[in-house]
Design an enzyme around this catalytic site. Structure first.
Site, short mmCIF file in Angstrom:
data_model
loop_
_atom_site.label_atom_id
_atom_site.label_comp_id
_atom_site.label_asym_id
_atom_site.label_seq_id
_atom_site.Cartn_x
_atom_site.Cartn_y
_atom_site.Cartn_z
N SER A 541 -6.28 -1.52 -13.16
CA SER A 541 -4.86 -1.73 -12.95
C SER A 541 -4.26 -2.52 -14.11
O SER A 541 -4.26 -2.04 -15.25
CB SER A 541 -4.62 -2.40 -11.60
N ASP A 626 -1.89 6.97 -5.46
CA ASP A 626 -1.75 5.56 -5.84
C ASP A 626 -0.27 5.20 -5.99
O ASP A 626 0.42 5.77 -6.83
CB ASP A 626 -2.48 5.33 -7.16
N HIS A 660 -5.63 2.91 -4.61
CA HIS A 660 -5.53 2.29 -5.93
C HIS A 660 -6.88 1.78 -6.41
O HIS A 660 -7.21 1.90 -7.59
CB HIS A 660 -4.52 1.14 -5.83
#
Length: 685
Positions: A541, A626, A660
């Site tokens: 991320s 996501d 995610h």
């Protein structure tokens, strides 16, 4: 292993442009050739993602991933029970069963344990089409008769809220669609508060639901119209109040509702003031008690204040701010406060006697070991449960007596075949270009010599003041046993060094995050911890942005890079308020509508800085559902890299249900991790 097969990579995707307006523009001023991927439902986008996944699967020789999956699975007990915790006079725990992906939520009773919720059974739910299940909330009512829980079946973090009658084990007929993570029961157990996200996944409303009524009769309690702010709702541990917290990255406002008067309009605890944050808890007294706030009002690293729970009460200081200690939270347990704080790159707990003011410090025994509060829901508890662990030591849970500070071991995580004595861990530091000492936690085989030949995996994140404390993973021994050094770089932008550490790695100081990480790798090579040409980096991320940035800034430093769900198209995303999180995150990255800010972001945005010359191997992941990093970001980056180099590049898009952070089930997660490790191990072979 996953060898590079020359001449067998997907062909570069032909540049094209969306109709109906000017194309997006790169930092160079040229049109963005892959802007069309912004539409994930476009057939060309789906075809491209499917082709990339097919190529990834074709390159995935199952030998090493299978070997690693078996190693990781062998370190996981087939059946296990968590540490138990108390709430409202009852005892709860979770457990896993052999061969099952998900845990059971249970309650201990005199006549045997009661299974309140078996997440595995939700795989057979009519709404579960892709084999994915994730829980959002799981809250038992104060009277112990009901369980509110929410479930997501595709990974987009939007949940359906349900209520279960725990006597019969059956769900009530009522269901509430499109909810978010938090929930708080009213005192009478006949109503609860819940949060609702908007179309950009921002939790922006809190609603009150009364049992036995349809969703269209729910009452809107509070709506946050400022798009920089998100809402949470929770109960104080004392049970006296429900707190609605509205927070941006640097400003907080909390509203109060007495838990026994759910229909009462919320009152503001402390009005919002730009740049002022606070987190509240309530402690009871015969006169209604008092509120405690951890706040940065007049203290950069925060201080603790309190005031009586009545209108017009004055705030008085309990713990003053200190430039070297970041106060994080204060939790009330009857007579005592437990204050979580960060000092010298480690977590500490400070126990404060509310009556006498006496204090006691609780530490884990070194910065290479992490310390965290475990499940503690009993307001009158005489001891709090804490969890300690390190990169090589599995989690251990202790009760810490609040009056004496005495530790009592309750459980140590059993990891079959793992002996921590075979390994070593320590905290070292890397000098950044400006002289800042960047902490790095490392693990390696005991007795290993620093000969400058070992392969190394370096992990980092560095954003949002989030902390990457050392924690044990069943994957780490598989690396260490193969001669790896495993390292975590606690770079600026994170919170390990306090609020100042975050401030020095965000907005117009964001490049410090990336140069800190490169400095950590340089230090590992220069001091002989790692072979200079055998360092692999990894992050997820915002940590994926870190990987993309260092991939471009120092391509010859890395043997390979793993960028999981990476935020790599920074400028384009932050220019688009129609993308989830954009507006709220201008306070983290900057608003590129300002030309100076845009120029700074363009200086590090991976999509705008494709490196020239030789590149390290690269593994990129993404997920179709996501909501945090939309899949077009890694997809565009991969397409642009493919068009400019023949270097080894794999893209693993998750095209079905998935979140995610990857798969939800414990065995599915182990398989995913084994695939990542296989890429890392093969890269340095």
């Amino acid at each position: 292993m996953m060898p590079h097969v020359t001449g067998h990579r997907p062909p570069p995707i032909a540049p094209r442009f969306l109709p109906g307006g000017p194309p997006a523009v790169l930092a160079s001023g040229e049109p963005d050739p892959y802007a069309w991927m912004r539409d994930r439902d476009l057939p060309a986008t789906r075809d491209y993602l499917a082709a990339e996944r097919a190529y990834y699967d074709q390159q995935l020789d199952t030998g090493l991933p299978d070997e690693l999956t078996a190693e990781l699975t062998a370190r996981v007990l087939p059946a296990e029970e968590s540490v138990r915790w108390r709430r409202d006079g009852r005892t709860y725990f979770t457990r896993t069963l052999p061969g099952r992906e998900f845990e059971q939520f249970c309650r201990a009773q005199d006549d045997g344990d009661q299974v309140l919720l078996d997440t595995n059974l939700l795989l057979g739910d009519p709404d579960c089409a892709g084999g994915y299940v994730a829980l959002g909330v799981r809250e038992v009512s104060p009277d112990g008769r009901l369980l509110a829980y929410s479930v997501d079946f595709d990974g987009d973090e939007v949940y359906q809220l349900r209520v279960r009658d725990l006597a019969s084990g059956a769900d009530l007929a009522e269901r509430i669609d499109r909810t978010y993570y938090e929930l708080a029961w009213a005192a009478g157990s006949r109503a609860f508060f819940y949060t609702v996200p908007d179309q950009l996944y921002r939790p922006h409303e809190v609603w009150l639901h009364r049992l036995g009524t349809p969703q269209d009769q729910d009452v809107l309690v509070f709506a946050e119209r400022d798009e920089r702010f998100e809402l949470t709702v929770r109960s104080t541990r004392s049970g006296a109040y429900v707190l609605i917290e509205s927070a941006s990255l640097d400003t907080t406002e909390t509203l109060l509702i007495p838990a026994d008067r759910a229909g009462q309009p919320p009152a503001v605890l402390k009005p919002r003031q730009a740049g002022i944050e606070y987190r509240a808890d309530h402690g009871d007294r015969p006169d209604g008690g008092e509120f405690y706030l951890i706040t940065n009002d007049e203290a950069v690293e925060f201080r603790l204040v309190r005031a009586a729970a009545k209108a017009g009460a004055r705030w008085t200081e309990v713990i003053a701010g200190s430039p070297d200690t970041r106060l994080v939270s204060a939790s009330v347990f009857g007579r005592y406060l437990v204050v979580e704080q960060r000092h010298a790159g480690a977590t500490q707990l400070r126990i404060v006697d509310r009556n006498s003011g006496g204090q006691r410090l609780i530490e884990a025994g070194g910065p290479e070991r992490s310390l965290a509060l475990a499940a503690n829901e009993d307001y009158q508890a005489a001891a709090v449960a804490v969890c300690t662990q390190s990169l090589i030591d599995p989690p251990a849970w202790h009760d810490v007596d609040l009056a004496s500070g005495r530790w009592e071991l309750r459980k140590r995580q059993e990891v079959p075949g793992h002996d921590p004595a075979r390994y070593a861990t320590e905290r070292i530091a890397a000098p950044a270009a400006d002289g800042t000492q960047v902490p790095v936690t490392i693990a390696y085989r005991a007795g290993a010599r620093r000969g400058g030949t070992a392969p190394c995996l370096l992990y980092g994140y560095g954003a949002y003041e989030s902390c990457d404390w050392p924690e044990f993973s069943v994957a780490t021994p598989s690396l260490l046993d193969r001669g790896f050094v495993y390292a975590m770089a606690h770079v600026r932008g994170g919170g390990e060094g306090g609020r100042a550490w975050w401030l020095d790695g965000r907005l117009d100081r964001k490049r410090n995050t990336f140069t800190d990480f490169i400095a950590a790798a340089d230090m590992l090579a220069e001091r002989g911890w790692a072979a200079p040409d055998r360092i692999v980096s990894r992050g997820l991320s915002a940590g994926g942005l870190l990987q993309g940035a260092v991939f471009s800034m120092a391509p010859r430093r890395w043997r390979a890079v793993v960028a999981e769900v990476p935020f790599v198209d920074c400028v384009t995303t932050m220019l688009d308020p129609g993308i989830p999180l954009t507006i709220a995150e201008w306070d983290e990255w900057g608003d590129p509508r300002d030309p100076a800010i845009r120029a700074y972001m363009e200086s590090y945005s991976p999509y705008d800085n494709v490196p020239t010359g030789p590149r390290p191997g690269l593994l990129v992941t993404g997920s179709l559902h996501d909501p945090r990093v939309l899949i077009h970001e890694p997809a565009k980056w991969v397409a642009r890299l493919r068009a400019t180099s023949d270097g080894r590049l794999l893209f693993r898009p998750e095209l079905g249900a998935g979140a995610h952070v990857g798969p939800a089930g414990r065995y599915d997660r182990l398989r995913y991790e084994a695939e990542i490790l296989a890429f890392i191990v093969a890269a340095v072979a």
